[in-house]
Design an enzyme around this catalytic site. Structure first.
Site, PDB file in Angstrom:
ATOM      1  N   SER A  15      29.435  24.437  72.836  1.00  0.00           N
ATOM      2  CA  SER A  15      30.112  23.145  72.983  1.00  0.00           C
ATOM      3  C   SER A  15      29.512  22.148  72.009  1.00  0.00           C
ATOM      4  CB  SER A  15      29.932  22.606  74.400  1.00  0.00           C
ATOM      5  OG  SER A  15      30.228  21.220  74.404  1.00  0.00           O
ATOM      6  N   HIS A  42      33.891  25.332  71.243  1.00  0.00           N
ATOM      7  CA  HIS A  42      34.387  24.588  72.411  1.00  0.00           C
ATOM      8  C   HIS A  42      34.283  23.085  72.138  1.00  0.00           C
ATOM      9  CE1 HIS A  42      35.230  24.165  76.764  1.00  0.00           C
ATOM     10  NE2 HIS A  42      34.350  23.166  76.743  1.00  0.00           N
ATOM     11  N   ASP A  93      34.924  19.296  73.529  1.00  0.00           N
ATOM     12  CA  ASP A  93      35.069  18.526  74.768  1.00  0.00           C
ATOM     13  C   ASP A  93      35.660  17.148  74.513  1.00  0.00           C
ATOM     14  OD1 ASP A  93      34.031  20.231  76.885  1.00  0.00           O
ATOM     15  OD2 ASP A  93      32.119  20.123  75.817  1.00  0.00           O
ATOM     16  N   MET A 127      36.897  13.755  76.075  1.00  0.00           N
ATOM     17  CA  MET A 127      36.697  12.945  77.292  1.00  0.00           C
ATOM     18  C   MET A 127      37.242  11.551  77.068  1.00  0.00           C
ATOM     19  SD  MET A 127      32.837  13.992  78.343  1.00  0.00           S
ATOM     20  CE  MET A 127      32.274  15.694  78.320  1.00  0.00           C
ATOM     21  N   HIS A 143      38.982  21.457  75.306  1.00  0.00           N
ATOM     22  CA  HIS A 143      38.880  21.180  76.738  1.00  0.00           C
ATOM     23  C   HIS A 143      39.205  19.706  76.964  1.00  0.00           C
ATOM     24  CE1 HIS A 143      35.926  21.006  80.430  1.00  0.00           C
ATOM     25  NE2 HIS A 143      37.184  20.842  80.794  1.00  0.00           N
ATOM     26  N   MET A 182      39.451  16.631  79.075  1.00  0.00           N
ATOM     27  CA  MET A 182      39.039  15.954  80.317  1.00  0.00           C
ATOM     28  C   MET A 182      39.641  14.562  80.262  1.00  0.00           C
ATOM     29  SD  MET A 182      35.177  17.455  80.293  1.00  0.00           S
ATOM     30  CE  MET A 182      35.350  17.958  78.589  1.00  0.00           C
ATOM     31  N   MET A 224      34.528  25.208  86.133  1.00  0.00           N
ATOM     32  CA  MET A 224      33.470  24.243  85.818  1.00  0.00           C
ATOM     33  C   MET A 224      32.281  24.510  86.736  1.00  0.00           C
ATOM     34  SD  MET A 224      34.709  22.382  83.356  1.00  0.00           S
ATOM     35  CE  MET A 224      33.222  21.393  83.243  1.00  0.00           C
ATOM     36  N   ASP A 273      31.974  26.847  82.247  1.00  0.00           N
ATOM     37  CA  ASP A 273      31.586  25.653  81.494  1.00  0.00           C
ATOM     38  C   ASP A 273      30.616  24.801  82.302  1.00  0.00           C
ATOM     39  OD1 ASP A 273      31.392  23.632  79.697  1.00  0.00           O
ATOM     40  OD2 ASP A 273      33.486  23.001  79.784  1.00  0.00           O
TER      41      ASP A 273
END
Ligand code: DX5
Ligand code: ZN
Length: 229
Positions: A11, A36, A38, A40, A69, A71, A140, A176
């Protein structure tokens, strides 16, 4: 062809934010299978990272799979922009809105593979209705928002149950949060095949000294594979 062998997905949340291009090249050169990413929004999770423009910029530095991913909430209106940014897999959270089925449809319609993420407090009740809609389920093992948190061990039983539900379907199980040399074997034995790791991969290394990335990836992979032997 579908591949259930162990894949390590570092990540970039744990990378140098001023150097994402070089960090992506470094982790791939050091043996990462997927990258990966992330995303957010400071709303669905209490932290803010980056958006589609950053994903498009780093795409040029990633040869393999870009695993995005999300979020974020709402999510549906953002899917197209991440597909255009070059995401191979787009993962949305079951908890991000009331219409996860529509969200997964929209991801597949965008041309990306569809991932479904489940927070630690979420059960598997919806899975029978969603298994035909997903290419990956992301369990998660921390509450999303931050890297470097402690692995939540209660999720291992959920992974085992999910693996049973999946059967022969070509669906990856991604883990994750809090993946380390110690926790990787637990989730691998329970049936996970994609291991996201932030702090455990990036610790001790840098773009100028990337060898520790390779050593960390190798140690996690070896520990996970040993649990399958
Ligand atoms: C958490 C992120 C994870 C995180 C993992 O919200 O989705 O991908 O970066 O970091 P570690 O491996 O440090 O727990
Ligand atoms: Zn993540």
């Amino acid at each position: 062809m579908f591949d259930r062998s162990i894949k390590i997905a570092p990540s970039i949340l744990a990378a140098d934010f001023a150097n994402f291009g070089a960090e992506c090249r470094a982790i791939e050169a050091q043996g990462a299978d997927w990258v990966h990413v992330d995303v957010m929004d400071g709303h669905f999770v209490p932290n803010l990272t980056f958006g589609p423009a950053m994903c498009a910029a780093i795409r040029k530095h990633i040869k393999g799979i870009m695993d995005v991913h999300l979020m974020i909430s709402p999510v549906d209106s953002a899917i197209e922009s991440y597909a255009e940014a070059g995401a191979d897999i787009i993962t949305a959270h079951l908890e991000a809105g009331p219409h996860i089925h529509r969200t997964l449809q929209a991801i597949r319609a965008s041309g990306a593979k569809a991932g479904l993420a489940l927070n630690p407090g979420t059960g598997l009740e919806a899975m029978p209705n969603l298994l035909d809609m997903v290419d990956m389920v992301c369990v998660m093992t921390v509450n999303p928002g931050f890297g470097g948190q402690k692995f939540i061990a209660s999720q291992v039983a959920k992974v085992r149950l999910l693996r049973e539900m999946i059967g022969d379907r070509p669906i990856h199980i991604e883990i994750d949060g809090g993946v380390t040399v110690e926790t990787a074997p637990l989730v691998a034995a329970a049936g996970a095949d994609v291991l996201v790791a932030g702090s455990a991969v990036f610790k001790g290394g840098s773009v100028d000294n990337p060898a520790p990335y390779g050593q960390n990836i190798k140690l996690i992979r070896t520990a996970a594979e040993a649990a399958l032997a």
